[in-house]
Design an enzyme around this catalytic site. Structure first.
Site, mmCIF file in Angstrom:
data_model
loop_
_atom_site.group_PDB
_atom_site.id
_atom_site.type_symbol
_atom_site.label_atom_id
_atom_site.label_comp_id
_atom_site.label_asym_id
_atom_site.label_seq_id
_atom_site.Cartn_x
_atom_site.Cartn_y
_atom_site.Cartn_z
ATOM 1 N N CYS A 63 -153.957 -46.596 -11.913
ATOM 2 C CA CYS A 63 -155.174 -46.098 -11.283
ATOM 3 C C CYS A 63 -154.826 -44.540 -10.488
ATOM 4 C CB CYS A 63 -155.693 -47.084 -10.105
ATOM 5 S SG CYS A 63 -156.134 -48.634 -10.671
ATOM 6 N N ARG A 74 -152.100 -41.163 -16.590
ATOM 7 C CA ARG A 74 -151.546 -42.553 -15.891
ATOM 8 C C ARG A 74 -152.321 -43.708 -16.746
ATOM 9 N NH1 ARG A 74 -149.830 -41.318 -10.681
ATOM 10 N NH2 ARG A 74 -150.169 -43.547 -10.006
ATOM 11 N N TRP A 78 -157.394 -48.547 -14.049
ATOM 12 C CA TRP A 78 -157.007 -49.306 -15.001
ATOM 13 C C TRP A 78 -157.167 -50.731 -14.759
ATOM 14 C CZ3 TRP A 78 -152.930 -52.527 -15.879
ATOM 15 C CH2 TRP A 78 -152.120 -52.895 -17.055
ATOM 16 N N ASN A 117 -155.219 -47.915 -5.415
ATOM 17 C CA ASN A 117 -154.741 -48.362 -6.525
ATOM 18 C C ASN A 117 -153.594 -49.344 -6.204
ATOM 19 O OD1 ASN A 117 -152.868 -48.018 -8.643
ATOM 20 N ND2 ASN A 117 -151.836 -46.165 -7.814
ATOM 21 N N GLY A 118 -153.363 -50.326 -6.933
ATOM 22 C CA GLY A 118 -152.378 -51.394 -6.679
ATOM 23 C C GLY A 118 -152.959 -52.726 -6.896
ATOM 24 N N GLU A 174 -136.615 -49.464 -29.935
ATOM 25 C CA GLU A 174 -137.436 -48.362 -29.275
ATOM 26 C C GLU A 174 -138.372 -47.726 -30.440
ATOM 27 O OE1 GLU A 174 -138.502 -47.161 -26.751
ATOM 28 O OE2 GLU A 174 -139.041 -45.118 -27.214
ATOM 29 N N LYS A 178 -142.352 -47.675 -30.000
ATOM 30 C CA LYS A 178 -143.373 -46.375 -29.920
ATOM 31 C C LYS A 178 -144.358 -46.462 -31.129
ATOM 32 C CE LYS A 178 -142.641 -44.365 -27.545
ATOM 33 N NZ LYS A 178 -141.454 -44.745 -26.494
ATOM 34 N N GLU A 195 -147.097 -49.078 -29.810
ATOM 35 C CA GLU A 195 -147.721 -48.241 -28.731
ATOM 36 C C GLU A 195 -148.876 -47.547 -29.115
ATOM 37 O OE1 GLU A 195 -144.900 -47.859 -24.790
ATOM 38 O OE2 GLU A 195 -144.429 -46.632 -26.438
ATOM 39 N N HIS A 249 -131.631 -64.405 -40.367
ATOM 40 C CA HIS A 249 -131.803 -65.491 -39.674
ATOM 41 C C HIS A 249 -133.041 -65.537 -39.250
ATOM 42 C CE1 HIS A 249 -127.450 -65.975 -39.275
ATOM 43 N NE2 HIS A 249 -127.228 -64.881 -39.074
ATOM 44 N N LYS A 289 -149.119 -45.181 -17.786
ATOM 45 C CA LYS A 289 -148.100 -44.338 -17.897
ATOM 46 C C LYS A 289 -147.037 -44.830 -16.715
ATOM 47 C CE LYS A 289 -145.561 -40.869 -18.985
ATOM 48 N NZ LYS A 289 -144.529 -41.267 -20.052
HETATM 49 C C1 G6P Z 1 -144.948 -48.149 -19.097
HETATM 50 C C2 G6P Z 1 -144.959 -46.913 -20.113
HETATM 51 C C3 G6P Z 1 -143.609 -46.881 -20.853
HETATM 52 C C4 G6P Z 1 -142.595 -46.977 -19.989
HETATM 53 C C5 G6P Z 1 -142.487 -48.181 -18.869
HETATM 54 C C6 G6P Z 1 -141.418 -48.025 -17.908
HETATM 55 O O1 G6P Z 1 -145.227 -49.380 -19.854
HETATM 56 O O2 G6P Z 1 -145.876 -47.083 -20.987
HETATM 57 O O3 G6P Z 1 -143.362 -45.813 -21.763
HETATM 58 O O4 G6P Z 1 -141.089 -47.061 -20.538
HETATM 59 O O5 G6P Z 1 -143.766 -48.355 -18.250
HETATM 60 O O6 G6P Z 1 -141.768 -46.693 -17.141
HETATM 61 P P1 G6P Z 1 -141.029 -46.358 -16.323
HETATM 62 O O7 G6P Z 1 -141.723 -45.167 -15.330
HETATM 63 O O8 G6P Z 1 -140.297 -47.209 -15.182
HETATM 64 O O9 G6P Z 1 -139.719 -45.508 -16.973
#
Ligand code: G6P
Length: 605
Positions: free
Chosen positions: A2, A27, A74, A98-99, A477, A481, A484, A500, A600
């Protein structure tokens, strides 16, 4: 997560708030709303989906007023609907939040018993209902807000707006950040400085437990104990808060392209010309018995790559943990441990909670962050800024490679501190790091080829990524990506694990991307690739020219990377991982910068 904005202005505030909310879009959110107080009366507009829906609504039903609050939501408690969108209202007060309010069930039951009818399914509504009750009992706005805060448990940032009060905003911070902006006869509140940057460059950050009472001519802050305190305003560098795509189609594309410059700048920041490291005092691994690396998401995968470096270069035992697991599994900690928390935002709730869990139980807490004013930065013993600049695309790219470079520097420092690396060895590694931006630029030059391979991936429903050594976390990773931002199911595996289990998935329509720099494990990775080819799996082989010439004959696609020293291969191979996901998403027409359901900065558990 949020986003929050509050403005006491001298002009109509709805457009200003809408603009600030736009800057918070990165965000991640699924509904939005704005409220103002005008001629003493509160009113609000709320809409589900993108901000354009809210701005359309405001065209048809304008919201006059020079004092107001805004929110991008969010969803956590309750679906993304208009009635669950903020601002929430009860009688003479509205609130944005927010929270998470952890004790909302108890509070809701108590209020319901009092006859309160709730208009939403959110945890947030209890805040506004409690405040309305306190106002009804005769308390003034400040006292009512204070009394409400005393009842709340959890992590939050809040802003209150009151009926009949056109020169009053009340903000509070516990767990989630809140910044106060000071303008010319105007004052603002925002989830971060990025939201406020067009209005003012004078920003004061609230501390944990603070409550701020804002009027156009004054800002007064009290701390957790209710004592008046000063929170110094600083001038932020506006350049650092520019939110534009610089001619790129997406923020993610811009951030991928920025990596050579980001890595060069960050290296200059942490390394002196005479080949010594310029790291903050307190970064000393000579007495460290074990390293504990903790993070979430992409930052966690950066930790996993770094584990190889700390072990190889410094001979240090390393444990890597996902923050949400670490904090609840009674990890065994000793005063010989050094803990490193890695977070782009510096606000991730799980990472922060894990940090608080180790405080006082380990020798030292290091924070590797991108936002130096963040909570994780503030609560770490030593802050190591990765210097990547604001990252707006939800899927982390430049922060990942900048985290990797910072962790590589720490591994070199550890090697020096522990007598495993002499000055000449350090100088040689630093020379390698200086060559990194050039190699990353060369990898970026393969953009067109990568887009052609992405055309193939965009038709797939499942994709596997394989790698060995540091390429294993990189395969994870690459898979992260891809899922996501394209919503294609993808998995990363250590190449040696293929037989395995995942080998059962190999079919002609399941692309397997093999990340194989010509390191000491190349031949082994190639053997695993052969196992895929033998089962008609279509392979995308990523290696250097010699590697492709040696092993790429049967691969369906070959992608050439420059020949690079082992230390920097993860940062160079991160580029095709990012670009493959990016181009696949563009071809599938998904929302690259704000993928569905993701946020974010994840400020809830
Ligand atoms: C969210 C984001 C990711 C990020 C993760 C950790 O899930 O979408 O891209 O890697 O949070 O975020 P941070 O700000 O702690 O690196």
């Amino acid at each position: 997560m949020c986003g929050i904005v509050g403005v006491l202005g001298n002009h109509e505030v709805s457009p200003i708030i809408l603009n600030a909310l736009k800057r918070l879009e990165y965000r991640g959110y699924d509904s939005a709303g704005i409220a103002t107080v005008n001629d003493g009366r509160l009113d609000r507009r709320r809409a589900v989906g993108k901000l354009v829906n809210l701005s359309d609504l405001l065209v048809h039903e304008p919201l006059p007023g020079k004092a107001g609050i805004g929110h991008t939501r969010w969803a956590t408690h309750g679906a993304p609907t208009v009635s669950n969108a903020h601002p929430h209202a009860a009688g003479p007060v509205m609130v944005v939040h927010n929270g998470i309010i952890e004790n909302f069930r108890t509070l809701r039951a108590e209020l319901a018993e009092d006859g309160v009818n709730f208009a939403s399914d959110t945890d947030s509504e209890v805040i506004v209902q409690l405040t309305a009750r306190h106002l009804g009992q005769g308390l003034g706005p400040v006292e009512a807000a204070h009394a409400t805060l005393a009842r709340l448990e959890g992590a939050f940032a809040l802003v209150f707006l009151f009926e009949g009060e056109e020169d009053l905003l009340i903000g509070a911070r516990r767990g989630s950040p809140l910044a106060v902006g000071l303008g010319d006869g105007e004052v603002y509140l925002g989830s971060d400085a990025i939201a406020l940057a067009p209005m003012t460059d004078r920003i004061a950050y609230l501390e944990e437990g603070d409550m701020a009472v804002l009027r156009r001519g004054s800002v007064s802050v009290t701390d957790q104990a209710g004592r008046p305190v000063e929170r110094q305003a600083t001038r932020i560098q506006m350049d650092n808060y520019r939110v534009d795509k610089a001619g790129h189609r997406h923020f993610m594309a811009k951030e991928i392209a920025e990596q050579p410059a980001v890595l060069r700048g960050a290296l200059e920041f942490h390394v002196r010309a005479d080949d010594t490291l310029d790291l903050p005092e307190g970064v000393d691994f000579s007495e460290t018995g074990r390293l504990v690396l903790v993070a979430c998401g992409t930052a966690y995968l950066a930790a996993q790559v770094a584990k190889y470096w700390f072990e190889q270069i410094a001979g240090l035992p390393v444990e890597c943990d996902i923050a949400s697991e670490f904090r609840y599994r009674d990890p065994v900690l000793t005063p010989q441990d050094t803990a490193i928390f890695i977070s782009q935002s510096g606000e991730t709730a799980d990472t922060l909670a894990a940090l608080r869990h180790v405080q006082g139980r380990v020798a030292r807490v290091l924070g590797v962050v991108n936002v130096p004013t963040s909570t994780i930065a503030r609560e770490s013993d030593v802050v190591l800024p990765i210097q990547a600049g604001p990252e707006i695309g939800v899927a982390s790219t430049k922060a990942f490679t900048a985290q990797l470079q910072m962790l590589a520097l720490l591994a070199l420092k550890a090697g020096r501190d522990r007598g495993r690396l002499d000055a000449a060895g350090l100088a040689a590694h630093l020379q390698t790091l200086r060559s990194l931006p050039g190699f990353v630029a060369q990898a970026l030059d393969r953009d067109g080829e990568i887009a052609r391979i992405a055309a193939r991936l965009s038709e797939a429903t499942d994709v596997l990524f394989l790698g060995r050594g540091p390429m294993f976390p990189l395969a994870l990773e690459a898979a992260l990506k891809l899922k996501e931002i394209t919503y294609i199911h993808a998995e990363g595996y250590a190449s040696g694990e293929l037989k395995h289990g995942p080998i059962a998935l190999i079919e002609p329509d399941v692309p397997v991307v093999v990340m194989a720099p010509r390191d000491r494990l190349f031949d082994k990775t190639v053997s695993n690739m052969q196992e895929v080819l033998a089962r008609q799996g279509p392979v995308v082989l990523i290696s250097d020219h010699a590697g492709l010439a040696e092993a790429g004959a049967e691969a369906q696609h070959r992608l050439a990377m420059p020949t690079v020293p082992d230390l920097i291969a993860p940062m160079v191979y991160a580029i095709p991982a990012q670009l493959l996901a990016y181009h696949t998403a563009v071809q599938r027409g998904t929302d690259v910068d704000q993928p569905r359901n993701l946020a974010k900065s994840v400020t809830v558990e």
